[in-house]
Design an enzyme around this catalytic site. Structure first.
Site, PDB file in Angstrom:
ATOM      1  CG  ASP A 130       9.250  61.450 114.774  1.00  0.00           C
ATOM      2  OD1 ASP A 130       9.856  61.371 115.625  1.00  0.00           O
ATOM      3  OD2 ASP A 130       8.060  61.596 114.782  1.00  0.00           O
ATOM      4  CG  ASP A 136      19.349  62.290 112.554  1.00  0.00           C
ATOM      5  OD1 ASP A 136      19.853  61.070 113.521  1.00  0.00           O
ATOM      6  OD2 ASP A 136      18.369  62.952 112.988  1.00  0.00           O
ATOM      7  CD  GLU A 159      14.390  56.213 112.642  1.00  0.00           C
ATOM      8  OE1 GLU A 159      14.582  55.126 112.991  1.00  0.00           O
ATOM      9  OE2 GLU A 159      14.488  57.153 112.973  1.00  0.00           O
ATOM     10  CD  GLU A 160      17.217  59.832 109.986  1.00  0.00           C
ATOM     11  OE1 GLU A 160      16.440  60.291 109.677  1.00  0.00           O
ATOM     12  OE2 GLU A 160      17.469  59.427 111.177  1.00  0.00           O
ATOM     13  CG  ASP A 178      17.465  54.814 113.547  1.00  0.00           C
ATOM     14  OD1 ASP A 178      18.221  55.731 113.099  1.00  0.00           O
ATOM     15  OD2 ASP A 178      17.084  54.830 114.265  1.00  0.00           O
ATOM     16  CG  LEU A 180      23.429  59.372 115.149  1.00  0.00           C
ATOM     17  CD1 LEU A 180      24.238  58.403 115.467  1.00  0.00           C
ATOM     18  CD2 LEU A 180      24.208  60.642 114.677  1.00  0.00           C
ATOM     19  CG  ASP A 181      17.699  55.241 117.925  1.00  0.00           C
ATOM     20  OD1 ASP A 181      16.502  55.190 117.063  1.00  0.00           O
ATOM     21  OD2 ASP A 181      17.766  55.042 119.002  1.00  0.00           O
ATOM     22  CD  GLU A 341      14.009  52.834 115.629  1.00  0.00           C
ATOM     23  OE1 GLU A 341      12.566  52.869 115.668  1.00  0.00           O
ATOM     24  OE2 GLU A 341      14.467  54.041 115.856  1.00  0.00           O
TER      25      GLU A 341
HETATM   26  O1  LIG Z   1       9.937  59.669 123.703  1.00  0.00           O
HETATM   27  P1  LIG Z   1      10.080  58.129 123.981  1.00  0.00           P
HETATM   28  O2  LIG Z   1       8.745  57.344 123.732  1.00  0.00           O
HETATM   29  O3  LIG Z   1      10.608  57.816 125.544  1.00  0.00           O
HETATM   30  O4  LIG Z   1      11.026  57.662 122.824  1.00  0.00           O
HETATM   31  C1  LIG Z   1      12.497  57.540 123.201  1.00  0.00           C
HETATM   32  C2  LIG Z   1      12.886  56.578 122.197  1.00  0.00           C
HETATM   33  O5  LIG Z   1      12.903  57.210 120.743  1.00  0.00           O
HETATM   34  C3  LIG Z   1      14.224  57.120 120.075  1.00  0.00           C
HETATM   35  O6  LIG Z   1      14.961  58.426 120.554  1.00  0.00           O
HETATM   36  C4  LIG Z   1      13.977  57.125 118.670  1.00  0.00           C
HETATM   37  O7  LIG Z   1      13.311  57.976 118.145  1.00  0.00           O
HETATM   38  P2  LIG Z   1      13.752  58.706 116.877  1.00  0.00           P
HETATM   39  O8  LIG Z   1      13.882  57.616 115.956  1.00  0.00           O
HETATM   40  O9  LIG Z   1      12.712  59.707 116.469  1.00  0.00           O
HETATM   41  O10 LIG Z   1      15.051  59.474 117.212  1.00  0.00           O
HETATM   42  C5  LIG Z   1      14.894  55.999 120.898  1.00  0.00           C
HETATM   43  O11 LIG Z   1      16.230  56.201 120.994  1.00  0.00           O
HETATM   44  C6  LIG Z   1      14.373  55.963 122.189  1.00  0.00           C
HETATM   45  O12 LIG Z   1      14.568  55.018 122.843  1.00  0.00           O
END
Ligand SMILES: O=P(O)(O)OC[C@H]1O[C@](O)(COP(=O)(O)O)[C@@H](O)[C@@H]1O
Length: 404
Positions: A130, A136, A159-160, A178, A180-181, A341
């Site tokens: 994370d 990011d 989020e950052e 967020d 840059l997701d 999100e």
């Molecule tokens: O590992 P998982 O449970 O499949 O999670 C994937 C999800 O996590 C994300 O990467 C978001 O997580 P981050 O905010 O930590 O980047 C989403 O884009 C994605 O849908």
């Protein structure tokens, strides 16, 4: 007449000096109260079509070809979301165009190495996975500087960042985001996205100490959202937004730098044939979720079709497909964030006739208690969502903190 200049911020990294504006300089146009922005140049954006700024405007804000730019669509000839929100949107879409250029840059893999930016601490205090990556951090800075330049934002909660940033006492809006997701996907050029939600500043909290009012303003319930949106950075750059009257998507025309309305009033089909979930987690799922997925993949659900699986593992991309094709996009474990999100995407889903739920309750009705609060998230078609929720036991409680 007061004149707003184009944002002047540059990337924090010397790798990305912004010598000139990445998109053509725009002509000025006026808002109702005498403020001004820069309007798109009056030129054909692509063969055979022209943006509305060239066209005769009809009474309902449309034109002969049905094309209009984001700024025209939200302005007084279109939805008329109000001058202050128009200015804020101008700055948000500008920041997102910079992020679109950043994620496609041949130099971004070297960003950490040469810029002095290393992966930071996670705003959510989570695992290594994370922790924000250099991209990011840069995306966060780009948006922060645009929000500052807008002069319309009192507080940004990202989020950052560990805590919300107080920007301007008089800013009428609160922005949660967020930046840059899905940034883990960038090295493989897999789509990523920015997610944002906009609230009004709670003026009744103005007397409180800065830290306290920043936090309380950012913890507003999703039912109070004034607007929300995402920008998808993919084969096309798409800005999808709702201002409380439908969900609309705009595609970036790289030749002019304008977002052009391409998907007005999106309606999620009441049923889709796609479920989107990381099903390597099957053995950690509760019985209800396993049963639901097993049922629909065999075509034995209420909709007698065999469902297909699609999972990009990039929330904005998975949600965008769901919005257009129907079905469900889900992450059943406590991973995605309510404030940054779940709330903005649920707002968009509802405005398109769909649903956003944690498996039991409507997302928008959940009162956030912590900024980085995580929860299970299910988004999609109304009838598919109702059927899923009827299995009751769909929230994954086992959450070992997966490495990939
Ligand atoms: O590992 P998982 O449970 O499949 O999670 C994937 C999800 O996590 C994300 O990467 C978001 O997580 P981050 O905010 O930590 O980047 C989403 O884009 C994605 O849908």
């Amino acid at each position: 007449m007061q004149q707003l200049l184009l944002p002047t911020t540059s990337y924090p990294s010397p790798l990305f000096p912004l010598k000139s504006h990445p998109f053509p300089r725009k002509q000025q146009f006026c808002l109702r109260d005498g403020l001004s922005l820069y309007a798109p140049p009056k030129m054909a954006s692509f063969s055979g079509f022209v943006a509305k700024s060239q066209m005769q405007t009809t009474a309902d804000g449309g034109d002969a070809n049905g094309f209009s730019t984001l700024m025209e669509y939200v302005g007084k000839g279109g939805l008329d979301v109000g001058d202050e929100l128009v200015v804020l949107l101008y700055h948000i879409q500008y920041a997102c165009k910079r992020i679109a250029a950043l994620v496609a840059s041949p130099f971004n893999s070297a960003l950490g190495k040469y810029s002095g930016l290393s992966a930071g601490t996670s705003g959510s205090g989570g695992s290594d996975r994370d922790k924000p990556k250099p991209l990011d951090i840069v995306a966060n800075e780009i948006i922060l500087s645009s929000l500052r330049n807008s002069a319309k934002v009192s507080v940004m909660a990202s989020e950052e960042d560990d805590a919300p940033i107080w920007i301007n006492d008089d800013g009428p809006f609160v922005v949660v985001l967020d930046p840059l997701d899905g940034s883990r996907n960038i090295d493989a050029s897999i789509p990523t996205g920015t997610i944002f939600g906009i609230y009004k500043r709670l003026v009744e909290l103005d007397h409180l100490p800065t830290e306290e009012k920043a936090s309380l303003n950012s913890l507003q319930s999703g039912t109070r959202l004034v607007a929300a949106g995402y920008v998808l950075y993919s084969s096309a750059t798409i800005l999808c937004a709702s201002f409380g009257s439908g969900t609309h998507a705009f595609t970036l025309d790289h030749s002019t730098g304008d977002f052009i309305l391409t998907h007005p009033s999106i309606r999620i089909p009441p049923r889709g044939q796609i479920y989107s979930v990381n099903d390597a987690r099957y053995f950690d799922w509760p019985e209800g979720l396993r049963q639901y997925i097993n049922t629909v993949r065999q075509g034995k659900g209420k909709y007698p079709k065999k469902y297909s699986a699609r999972y990009i593992c990039s929330l904005v991309a998975d949600f965008h497909r769901t919005l257009l094709y129907g079905g469900l996009a889900m992450n059943p474990r406590d991973h995605l964030r309510l404030v940054y999100e779940a709330n903005p995407l649920s707002f968009l889903a509802e405005q398109a006739g769909g649903k956003g739920s944690d498996g039991k309750s409507r997302i928008l009705s959940i009162q956030p208690v912590k900024l980085h609060q995580r929860l299970p998230l299910f988004l999609g078609s109304l009838e598919d969502m109702d059927e899923l929720e009827s299995y009751e036991d769909v929230q994954q409680k086992v959450n070992p903190g997966y490495e990939v």
